[in-house]
Write a protein that holds these residues in place. Sequence first.
Motif, mmCIF file in Angstrom:
data_model
loop_
_atom_site.group_PDB
_atom_site.id
_atom_site.type_symbol
_atom_site.label_atom_id
_atom_site.label_comp_id
_atom_site.label_asym_id
_atom_site.label_seq_id
_atom_site.Cartn_x
_atom_site.Cartn_y
_atom_site.Cartn_z
ATOM 1 N N ALA A 81 -2.310 0.427 -1.787
ATOM 2 C CA ALA A 81 -1.833 -0.892 -2.221
ATOM 3 C C ALA A 81 -0.915 -1.497 -1.167
ATOM 4 C CB ALA A 81 -1.088 -0.766 -3.545
ATOM 5 N N ARG A 82 -0.956 -2.809 -1.034
ATOM 6 C CA ARG A 82 -0.084 -3.513 -0.085
ATOM 7 C C ARG A 82 1.331 -3.650 -0.642
ATOM 8 N NH1 ARG A 82 2.666 -4.920 3.604
ATOM 9 N NH2 ARG A 82 2.854 -6.994 4.416
ATOM 10 N N VAL A 83 1.445 -3.892 -1.952
ATOM 11 C CA VAL A 83 2.737 -4.093 -2.592
ATOM 12 C C VAL A 83 2.759 -3.344 -3.916
ATOM 13 C CG1 VAL A 83 4.320 -5.811 -3.558
ATOM 14 C CG2 VAL A 83 2.952 -6.401 -1.564
ATOM 15 N N ALA A 84 3.904 -2.755 -4.230
ATOM 16 C CA ALA A 84 4.092 -2.096 -5.528
ATOM 17 C C ALA A 84 5.430 -2.530 -6.097
ATOM 18 C CB ALA A 84 4.057 -0.581 -5.364
ATOM 19 N N PHE A 85 5.487 -2.699 -7.411
ATOM 20 C CA PHE A 85 6.713 -3.050 -8.109
ATOM 21 C C PHE A 85 7.072 -1.890 -9.029
ATOM 22 C CE2 PHE A 85 4.786 -6.987 -6.875
ATOM 23 C CZ PHE A 85 5.858 -7.757 -6.455
ATOM 24 N N LEU A 129 4.414 6.742 -5.783
ATOM 25 C CA LEU A 129 4.272 5.314 -5.509
ATOM 26 C C LEU A 129 4.171 5.082 -4.003
ATOM 27 C CD1 LEU A 129 4.488 2.458 -6.985
ATOM 28 C CD2 LEU A 129 6.807 2.468 -6.084
ATOM 29 N N ILE A 130 5.014 5.753 -3.250
ATOM 30 C CA ILE A 130 4.992 5.639 -1.795
ATOM 31 C C ILE A 130 3.652 6.127 -1.248
ATOM 32 C CG2 ILE A 130 6.052 6.528 0.331
ATOM 33 C CD1 ILE A 130 7.690 4.329 -1.191
ATOM 34 N N ALA A 131 3.143 7.209 -1.798
ATOM 35 C CA ALA A 131 1.856 7.756 -1.348
ATOM 36 C C ALA A 131 0.704 6.795 -1.616
ATOM 37 C CB ALA A 131 1.591 9.099 -2.028
ATOM 38 N N ALA A 132 0.854 5.931 -2.619
ATOM 39 C CA ALA A 132 -0.206 4.994 -2.989
ATOM 40 C C ALA A 132 -0.183 3.713 -2.161
ATOM 41 C CB ALA A 132 -0.103 4.652 -4.481
ATOM 42 N N LEU A 133 0.807 3.558 -1.284
ATOM 43 C CA LEU A 133 0.897 2.350 -0.464
ATOM 44 C C LEU A 133 0.106 2.478 0.831
ATOM 45 C CD1 LEU A 133 4.686 1.468 -0.838
ATOM 46 C CD2 LEU A 133 2.747 0.224 -1.803
ATOM 47 N N ILE A 193 4.856 -2.418 0.972
ATOM 48 C CA ILE A 193 6.199 -2.731 0.492
ATOM 49 C C ILE A 193 6.331 -2.259 -0.950
ATOM 50 C CG2 ILE A 193 7.892 -4.551 0.040
ATOM 51 C CD1 ILE A 193 6.244 -6.317 2.005
ATOM 52 N N ALA A 194 7.403 -1.539 -1.242
ATOM 53 C CA ALA A 194 7.732 -1.149 -2.615
ATOM 54 C C ALA A 194 8.972 -1.917 -3.033
ATOM 55 C CB ALA A 194 7.981 0.345 -2.703
ATOM 56 N N TYR A 195 8.859 -2.690 -4.100
ATOM 57 C CA TYR A 195 9.998 -3.397 -4.665
ATOM 58 C C TYR A 195 10.525 -2.577 -5.840
ATOM 59 C CZ TYR A 195 8.919 -7.581 -1.987
ATOM 60 O OH TYR A 195 8.711 -8.477 -0.969
ATOM 61 N N VAL A 196 11.777 -2.203 -5.772
ATOM 62 C CA VAL A 196 12.422 -1.438 -6.831
ATOM 63 C C VAL A 196 13.316 -2.395 -7.594
ATOM 64 C CG1 VAL A 196 13.923 0.511 -7.347
ATOM 65 C CG2 VAL A 196 12.359 0.619 -5.386
ATOM 66 N N TYR A 197 13.079 -2.529 -8.899
ATOM 67 C CA TYR A 197 13.888 -3.464 -9.667
ATOM 68 C C TYR A 197 14.427 -2.856 -10.946
ATOM 69 C CZ TYR A 197 9.643 -4.352 -12.440
ATOM 70 O OH TYR A 197 8.533 -4.228 -13.228
ATOM 71 N N GLU A 252 7.133 10.217 5.144
ATOM 72 C CA GLU A 252 5.939 9.419 4.837
ATOM 73 C C GLU A 252 6.214 7.933 5.042
ATOM 74 O OE1 GLU A 252 2.282 8.942 1.740
ATOM 75 O OE2 GLU A 252 3.973 10.176 1.122
ATOM 76 N N MET A 253 7.422 7.507 4.724
ATOM 77 C CA MET A 253 7.775 6.105 4.931
ATOM 78 C C MET A 253 7.767 5.759 6.416
ATOM 79 S SD MET A 253 10.698 5.672 2.014
ATOM 80 C CE MET A 253 11.155 4.060 2.599
ATOM 81 N N ILE A 254 8.248 6.672 7.248
ATOM 82 C CA ILE A 254 8.222 6.436 8.695
ATOM 83 C C ILE A 254 6.784 6.417 9.196
ATOM 84 C CG2 ILE A 254 8.808 7.434 10.943
ATOM 85 C CD1 ILE A 254 11.405 8.466 9.593
ATOM 86 N N ARG A 255 5.982 7.379 8.747
ATOM 87 C CA ARG A 255 4.590 7.472 9.182
ATOM 88 C C ARG A 255 3.807 6.206 8.852
ATOM 89 N NH1 ARG A 255 -0.035 8.794 6.846
ATOM 90 N NH2 ARG A 255 0.876 9.492 4.909
ATOM 91 N N LYS A 256 4.028 5.660 7.658
ATOM 92 C CA LYS A 256 3.300 4.460 7.223
ATOM 93 C C LYS A 256 4.037 3.166 7.557
ATOM 94 C CE LYS A 256 0.823 6.236 3.183
ATOM 95 N NZ LYS A 256 0.705 6.052 1.718
ATOM 96 N N MET A 257 5.263 3.290 8.094
ATOM 97 C CA MET A 257 6.089 2.112 8.402
ATOM 98 C C MET A 257 6.269 1.222 7.158
ATOM 99 S SD MET A 257 4.789 1.243 12.264
ATOM 100 C CE MET A 257 5.956 -0.090 12.439
ATOM 101 N N LEU A 258 6.686 1.842 6.072
ATOM 102 C CA LEU A 258 6.850 1.151 4.790
ATOM 103 C C LEU A 258 8.207 0.492 4.675
ATOM 104 C CD1 LEU A 258 5.441 3.925 2.427
ATOM 105 C CD2 LEU A 258 4.219 1.976 3.410
ATOM 106 N N ALA A 259 8.305 -0.447 3.759
ATOM 107 C CA ALA A 259 9.584 -1.068 3.415
ATOM 108 C C ALA A 259 9.827 -0.853 1.930
ATOM 109 C CB ALA A 259 9.560 -2.558 3.724
#
Length: 128
Positions: free
Chosen positions: A14-18, A29-33, A38-42, A56-63
């Motif tokens: 997924a491109r974006v997760a909430f 959730l991170i693995a599914a991006l 981008i993961a939005y935590v609210y 994993e966040m570094i490997r995928k360059m996630l936000a």
Amino acid sequence: MVAEVMRITNGNGARVAFDPVGGPDFPKLIAALTFQGIAYVYGALSGDATPIPVLEMIRKMLAVKGYSIRLVAATRRAGRLRWEYVTKGLASGALKPIIDRVFKFDDMVEVHRYLENSGQFGKIVVTL
């Protein structure tokens, strides 16, 4: 969840997760991006600590970004624009809310029991 997201996205993720929950399942959730997702935590409904899978966040360059309704509810104009967007989207069929179940107001105890089981997918509607 990860396998289903990968199936739906043809293995891309997924491109974006909430995420309103956080907690020990956050790494899933991170693995599914996808790459640069981008993961939005609210919220922190889990109540447990939320582990951050840094490698994993570094490997995928996630936000991962925090989100608050205050971001979009700052002005009256913004509120009017949101209202127009939603009402037009519903009227045109572009927005289709997912309704899990509809209850009568008199069944409020059952509504709360149902919500406490956390098995719903979509909105719970209570009619008067």
